[in-house]
Write a protein that holds these residues in place. Structure first.
Motif, PDB file in Angstrom:
ATOM      1  N   ILE A   8      20.075  -2.504  -5.128  1.00  0.00           N
ATOM      2  CA  ILE A   8      21.521  -2.272  -5.105  1.00  0.00           C
ATOM      3  C   ILE A   8      21.757  -1.024  -4.266  1.00  0.00           C
ATOM      4  O   ILE A   8      20.852  -0.199  -4.106  1.00  0.00           O
ATOM      5  N   PRO A   9      22.946  -0.850  -3.692  1.00  0.00           N
ATOM      6  CA  PRO A   9      23.203   0.325  -2.852  1.00  0.00           C
ATOM      7  C   PRO A   9      22.970   1.634  -3.597  1.00  0.00           C
ATOM      8  O   PRO A   9      23.258   1.748  -4.794  1.00  0.00           O
ATOM      9  N   ASP A  10      22.449   2.633  -2.873  1.00  0.00           N
ATOM     10  CA  ASP A  10      22.140   3.924  -3.483  1.00  0.00           C
ATOM     11  C   ASP A  10      23.379   4.625  -4.019  1.00  0.00           C
ATOM     12  O   ASP A  10      23.280   5.455  -4.920  1.00  0.00           O
TER      13      ASP A  10
ATOM     14  N   ASP B 194       9.994   0.219  -4.981  1.00  0.00           N
ATOM     15  CA  ASP B 194      10.090  -1.049  -4.264  1.00  0.00           C
ATOM     16  C   ASP B 194      11.127  -1.020  -3.152  1.00  0.00           C
ATOM     17  O   ASP B 194      11.203  -1.957  -2.356  1.00  0.00           O
ATOM     18  N   ARG B 195      11.929   0.018  -3.096  1.00  0.00           N
ATOM     19  CA  ARG B 195      12.976   0.065  -2.071  1.00  0.00           C
ATOM     20  C   ARG B 195      12.374   0.333  -0.698  1.00  0.00           C
ATOM     21  O   ARG B 195      11.410   1.090  -0.573  1.00  0.00           O
TER      22      ARG B 195
ATOM     23  N   GLU C 163       0.834  -1.198   0.000  1.00  0.00           N
ATOM     24  CA  GLU C 163       0.000   0.000   0.000  1.00  0.00           C
ATOM     25  C   GLU C 163       0.874   1.257   0.000  1.00  0.00           C
ATOM     26  O   GLU C 163       0.567   2.234  -0.695  1.00  0.00           O
ATOM     27  N   PHE C 164       1.966   1.218   0.766  1.00  0.00           N
ATOM     28  CA  PHE C 164       2.873   2.371   0.788  1.00  0.00           C
ATOM     29  C   PHE C 164       3.529   2.564  -0.571  1.00  0.00           C
ATOM     30  O   PHE C 164       3.726   3.705  -1.018  1.00  0.00           O
ATOM     31  N   ARG C 165       3.860   1.471  -1.256  1.00  0.00           N
ATOM     32  CA  ARG C 165       4.467   1.577  -2.582  1.00  0.00           C
ATOM     33  C   ARG C 165       3.534   2.320  -3.543  1.00  0.00           C
ATOM     34  O   ARG C 165       3.971   3.156  -4.327  1.00  0.00           O
TER      35      ARG C 165
ATOM     36  N   TRP D 298      12.846  -0.899 -10.937  1.00  0.00           N
ATOM     37  CA  TRP D 298      13.979  -0.199 -11.533  1.00  0.00           C
ATOM     38  C   TRP D 298      14.668  -1.056 -12.591  1.00  0.00           C
ATOM     39  O   TRP D 298      15.120  -0.530 -13.625  1.00  0.00           O
ATOM     40  N   LEU D 299      14.712  -2.385 -12.362  1.00  0.00           N
ATOM     41  CA  LEU D 299      15.340  -3.284 -13.322  1.00  0.00           C
ATOM     42  C   LEU D 299      14.453  -3.424 -14.568  1.00  0.00           C
ATOM     43  O   LEU D 299      14.951  -3.452 -15.697  1.00  0.00           O
TER      44      LEU D 299
END
Length: 329
Positions: free
Chosen positions: A294-296, A142-143, A124-126, A323-324
């Motif tokens: 992946i790391p920011d 999705d992060r 829901e937050f997404r 993102w992918l």
């Protein structure tokens, strides 16, 4: 940072150092084209282009002055919930717990702690992030919601304590008690994986100096786009000034590739990034693997590497992070 009104409100503003440095840069880049614009001997086309550059960088000056004199809070806390800049408002009733975690080690061996806000209903937050978040948040809906030190004038643990003051029922997991984030349900846990993890810990331990107290191996591998580093915290005066990140050995890199292979599952794929945390006083290593992020601080992999990742380690369509998916499209 301040509290005001009948309802307790706490605001945290971003450090001004970055805005001041950006302001100086934009001022310099605005002034330099002026020598061309106001030089009558220059070609009209060059003066026109220089004028455009002055306007563009001049807008940057305005934006940085606005940021300095009318700053927007990075984090706003109330007794009802909080708002983290770039994300929609979160009510305390939506929060399952706040988990403190160790990120990168900074110079001098100092461990950087960040907070992960774990929600009851991430889906829901997404949807709210996709509708109400800023451009950066919408690119990575999705992060997880991370509260990081770079955007705050005080340490993250201090902020979490204030969050607890606003919501006494808030559950906070300290660094020592924070469990490893759950991997996808379909992620295999085979004997091969146990062997590879054991070999990886052994290879790491062999590389460490005698006076180490904390070691963090971070890594990311998408297709052929790989990054890794080994950061150490040394005891007492033996800590280097400043501490430097060490490159992992070829044996460690080989074992990471092998770990990626044995973690693959046809439904959920395999990890894209992770870290291994070792403490000198503990016999157990903490593995944290992310199958979707992946790391920011790393650049987003090229589309060819993203396609190669999915070709080598296929996964179900709904397990491909946004993102992918956007990168390969």
């Amino acid at each position: 940072m301040h509290a005001s009104g009948r309802e307790s409100i706490t605001e945290y503003y971003p450090p001004r150092t970055g805005a001041i440095a950006a302001l100086v840069f934009f001022l310099v880049m605005t002034v330099l084209p002026g020598f061309v614009v106001f030089n009558a001997d220059e070609h009209p086309v060059m003066r026109f282009v220089a004028g455009i550059l002055m306007a563009v960088f001049g807008f940057g000056v305005y934006a940085m002055l606005d940021e300095l004199f009318r700053p927007q809070p990075t984090l706003l806390l109330t007794d009802q919930g909080f708002t983290y800049r770039g994300f929609p408002h979160v009510a305390w009733s939506e929060v399952d717990r706040v988990r403190l975690r160790i990120g990168r080690l900074r110079k001098g061996g100092r461990a950087e702690v960040f907070a992960e806000v774990v929600l009851h209903d991430p889906g829901e937050f997404r949807h709210r992030v996709e509708a109400l978040g800023d451009a950066t948040a919408r690119r990575h809906p999705d992060r997880p919601l991370y509260i990081v030190a770079e955007r705050l004038p005080v340490s993250v643990p201090a902020v979490v304590e204030v969050m607890r003051d606003h919501c006494p029922a808030l559950v906070v997991r300290p660094v020592e008690d924070a469990p490893v984030p759950a991997e996808p349900p379909g992620a295999p846990r085979s004997a091969d994986r146990d062997m590879v993890e054991s070999a990886l810990v052994g290879a790491l331990t062999d590389e460490l100096p005698a006076d180490w107290t904390l070691a963090v191996l971070w890594f990311s591998l998408v297709g052929d786009d790989g990054h890794a580093g080994l950061q150490l915290e040394l005891s007492g005066a033996a800590a280097p000034e400043p501490a430097e990140e060490l490159p992992p050995s070829e044996e460690v890199l080989m074992l990471l590739n092998r770990l990626k292979e044995v973690c693959h599952d046809p439904m959920t794929g395999t990890w894209l990034s992770g870290q291994v945390l070792l403490r000198a006083g503990s016999t157990k290593a903490q593995f944290t693997l992310s199958f979707k992020d992946i790391p920011d601080w790393l650049p987003v992999p090229e589309p060819d590497d993203c396609r190669r990742e999915l070709a080598t380690y296929p996964r179900a369509g709904d397990e491909i992070p946004t993102w992918l998916r956007q990168r390969i499209s």
